[in-house]
Design an enzyme around this catalytic site. Structure first.
Site, PDB file in Angstrom:
ATOM      1  N   ASP A 198      -4.381  -5.639  -7.804  1.00 22.71           N
ATOM      2  CA  ASP A 198      -4.530  -5.332  -6.740  1.00 22.71           C
ATOM      3  C   ASP A 198      -4.828  -3.681  -6.870  1.00 22.71           C
ATOM      4  O   ASP A 198      -4.550  -3.267  -8.059  1.00 22.71           O
ATOM      5  CB  ASP A 198      -3.320  -5.353  -5.837  1.00 22.71           C
ATOM      6  CG  ASP A 198      -3.680  -5.211  -4.441  1.00 22.71           C
ATOM      7  OD1 ASP A 198      -4.773  -4.844  -3.922  1.00 22.71           O
ATOM      8  OD2 ASP A 198      -2.836  -5.953  -3.551  1.00 22.71           O
ATOM      9  N   HIS A 225       0.774  -1.109  -0.101  1.00 23.54           N
ATOM     10  CA  HIS A 225       0.083  -0.040   0.023  1.00 23.54           C
ATOM     11  C   HIS A 225       0.809   1.113   0.114  1.00 23.54           C
ATOM     12  O   HIS A 225       0.414   2.347  -0.270  1.00 23.54           O
ATOM     13  CB  HIS A 225      -0.763  -0.101   1.212  1.00 23.54           C
ATOM     14  CG  HIS A 225      -1.992  -0.915   1.141  1.00 23.54           C
ATOM     15  ND1 HIS A 225      -1.786  -2.056   1.651  1.00 23.54           N
ATOM     16  CD2 HIS A 225      -3.214  -1.037   0.454  1.00 23.54           C
ATOM     17  CE1 HIS A 225      -2.941  -2.960   1.464  1.00 23.54           C
ATOM     18  NE2 HIS A 225      -3.754  -2.173   0.830  1.00 23.54           N
TER      19      HIS A 225
END
Length: 492
Positions: free
Chosen positions: A254, A182
Site C-alpha cells: 500500500d 492513511h
C-alpha cells in the site's frame, strides 16, 4: 553503483507524477529501468487523454506496469469527474450472484484495458467485520467470509479476462479494524485460527483464481508480528502469504506515504524494509511527484544491498516479478466513454427499497422535491473530487427541485427551517454511512420528527437509523447506483 543493481532497484519503484503527459523525468527513468507508475485522478481526466498518456509511457518502456486504484463504486480514478459507471463490491455482494460479479469486472476491465491500464488495484478482499471501519465499509463484498471469497475470485477472473491484472487487498485483512491506515496504524486483533477461517479465506480464493498481485496492508497483526505492520513484516509477507498461502505473484505495498507507516520514517527507509520483508513493487503514493524521491529510494535500495541489510538476490527476485505482472491484453479497444450495460443492470439489482403501501412502479417523487445531501468527509482512498448523491440527477429530471446540503456546521434551526419551508413537496434525505456519523443520525431524527413522510437514500454502508416514510439503500455512491436510484424513485 553497478548498472544492473541500479536497474533492479528502479524496477521495484512505482511513483506518481503530475500532469496528463509523462514528464521528462518519468521518461528518463523508464528508459533506465523504472518498473512502472501509478496514475491518479489528476492524470486521467477522460479516457482519451488517459489512453494517450499510457501510450506515451509504453513508448518509453513497453513492459512498464501502469496501475490505477480503480475499484468501481466509491473508488474511481478514471471516472473521478463523474463517478463510476460500475457499482462497487458492496452492491455486487448484496446481489449475491458471482457470475454477475465476474461479468461486471470483465466489462470494467475492458474499459481499463482500452485506456491502457495494465494493473487495477482491485478487488478489495477485506470483510466488513467492524461496521465502524472508516475506510473499508461499502468497498467490501460483505460480512460473510465465504461469500466475500467467492466474489473476490469471480472479480479476479473477470478483470483478468479483459487483460488487466488484478490485486487482492489489503492483506491480511483490513475489515475488522477501526482506524484508517492513511492516518493511523490499525490493529487486527485476531488469533491464527480466526485469521485462517475468516480474513485469509478471500485471499486464498484470489490466489486460486490466479490473481497477479496481492497488496500488503499497513496494519498490525500482533498474534503473528507485534512489532511490524504487514507491509514491512517478513513474518506476514514471506511466512504467511508466500509459504502458508503459496502465493507466487508480485506483492505490492500500500502507499508508503500513508500515516500508518510514514510517521517518523522516510520513504527510502520504508522502501528498504518493505523489499527486505518480501515486497516486490513499491507504491509510493500520490504526493511525491518528483524525480529526486525516486532517486533517493533507488539509492537507498542499492546502499542496503551493499551494506548487507538487503540481499541482492531478494532485490533481483523482486525486480523480476514486476514485468511478469502484466497480462497479454486482448485486442485493444477504442478508448472512449464507458459502455457499461452490466454496470447499470447490477446497480439496479442491488437497490433495496422499503416503502410501505407503495404499489410497484409508483413514483415516490413527483413535482419539485426537496433533496438534502448530508456532506461527509471522504477517505483519501475514495478521493475528494468525485461527486456523489442524486440531487443533480433529480433536478435534471424534475425542474424546480430544491437541492440543499448540510454539514456538521450547518445543522441548526435556521437551516432546518429552510429545509422544511416546503411542506407540500416530497422531502428526500441523502446520506452516506449515516450510522458512523452521530451528527447525521441526530439531524435526520430531528427532520423526521417534523416530516415523518420524508424518505432516506443511504448511499454508503446501511446501518440502523430512525424510521422514515420510505428508505432506499443503494449499497454504494457510484454514478451507476445514483442513476438506478433516481429511475426507481421516479418510477421509470
Amino acid at each position: 553503483m553497478s548498472e544492473q543493481l541500479r536497474r533492479h532497484a528502479l524496477a521495484v519503484i512505482q511513483p506518481p507524477f503530475a500532469g496528463t503527459a509523462p514528464p521528462d523525468w518519468v521518461r528518463r527513468q523508464l528508459a533506465q529501468g523504472l518498473g512502472g507508475v501509478c496514475l491518479f485522478a489528476r492524470n486521467t481526466p477522460d479516457p482519451v487523454t488517459t489512453a494517450r498518456l499510457t501510450a506515451a509511457l509504453r513508448a518509453e518502456a513497453p513492459h512498464a506496469v501502469i496501475a490505477a486504484d480503480e475499484e468501481g463504486g466509491a473508488v474511481t480514478r478514471l471516472e473521478s469527474v463523474t463517478g463510476s459507471s460500475w457499482p462497487g463490491n458492496g452492491a455486487l455482494g448484496r446481489i449475491g450472484d458471482p457470475a454477475l460479479t465476474r461479468a461486471v469486472a470483465a466489462e470494467a476491465g475492458a474499459f481499463l484495458a482500452g485506456a491502457g491500464i495494465t494493473l487495477a488495484y482491485a478487488p478489495t478482499a477485506d470483510i466488513t467485520s467492524d461496521p465502524r471501519n472508516p475506510v473499508i465499509g461499502i468497498r467490501s463484498f460483505g460480512t460473510d467470509a465465504a461469500d466475500v471469497a467467492e466474489h473476490t475470485a469471480a472479480y479476479v477472473t473477470g478483470l483478468q479476462s479483459a487483460g488487466v491484472a488484478a490485486c487482492a487487498k489489503h492483506f491480511p485483512g483490513h475489515g475488522d479494524t477501526a482506524l484508517d491506515s492513511h492516518h493511523d496504524l490499525p490493529v487486527l486483533r485476531v488469533d491464527q485460527d480466526l485469521l485462517d477461517r475468516r480474513e485469509l479465506l478471500p485471499f486464498r480464493a484470489a490466489i486460486a483464481a490466479g490473481v497477479r498481485t496481492v497488496m500488503a496492508g499497513h496494519l498490525l497483526l500482533p498474534a503473528l508480528d507485534p512489532d511490524r505492520p504487514a507491509s514491512l513484516s517478513p513474518t506476514l509477507i514471506t511466512g504467511l502469504l508466500r509459504e502458508h498461502l503459496g502465493f507466487r505473484g508480485a506483492v505490492v505495498t500500500d502507499a508508503l506515504e500513508m500515516g500508518a507507516v510514514a510517521r517518523g520514517r522516510g520513504l527510502p527507509e520504508l522502501a528498504v524494509r518493505a523489499v527486505a520483508a518480501g515486497a516486490d513493487l513499491l507504491c509510493l503514493g500520490a504526493r511525491h511527484t518528483d524525480e529526486d524521491t525516486v532517486l533517493a529510494v533507488r539509492d537507498a535500495l542499492v546502499a542496503a544491498v551493499r551494506d548487507g541489510r538487503l540481499g541482492e538476490e531478494r532485490l533481483a527476485e523482486a525486480a523480476a516479478r514486476v514485468p511478469a505482472v502484466a497480462l497479454a491484453p486482448p485486442a485493444a479497444g477504442r478508448p472512449g466513454a464507458p459502455d457499461a450495460p452490466l454496470g447499470a443492470d447490477a446497480a439496479a439489482r442491488a437497490l433495496d427499497l422499503r416503502a410501505p403501501g407503495r404499489a410497484p412502479g409508483t413514483p415516490l417523487l413527483a413535482g419539485r422535491p426537496v433533496v438534502v445531501t448530508f456532506d461527509v468527509p471522504r477517505s483519501i482512498a475514495v478521493g475528494r473530487r468525485t461527486p456523489w448523491g442524486i440531487a443533480d440527477l433529480v433536478a435534471a429530471r424534475l425542474p424546480g427541485t430544491v437541492a440543499l446540503t448540510l454539514d456538521p456546521d450547518s445543522c441548526d434551526d435556521a437551516h432546518f427551517d429552510v429545509i422544511l419551508a416546503h411542506p407540500d413537496r416530497p422531502l428526500v434525505l441523502v446520506v452516506r454511512d449515516a450510522a458512523r456519523h452521530p451528527w447525521i443520525a441526530e439531524a435526520v431524527a430531528r427532520l423526521l420528527a417534523r416530516r415523518p413522510d420524508a424518505g432516506i437514500v443511504e448511499m454508503g454502508l446501511p446501518g440502523p437509523g430512525p424510521e422514515a416514510g420510505w428508505r432506499l439503500d443503494t449499497y454504494g455512491p457510484s454514478l451507476a447506483s445514483a442513476r438506478a436510484a433516481v429511475d426507481l424513485l421516479l418510477g421509470t
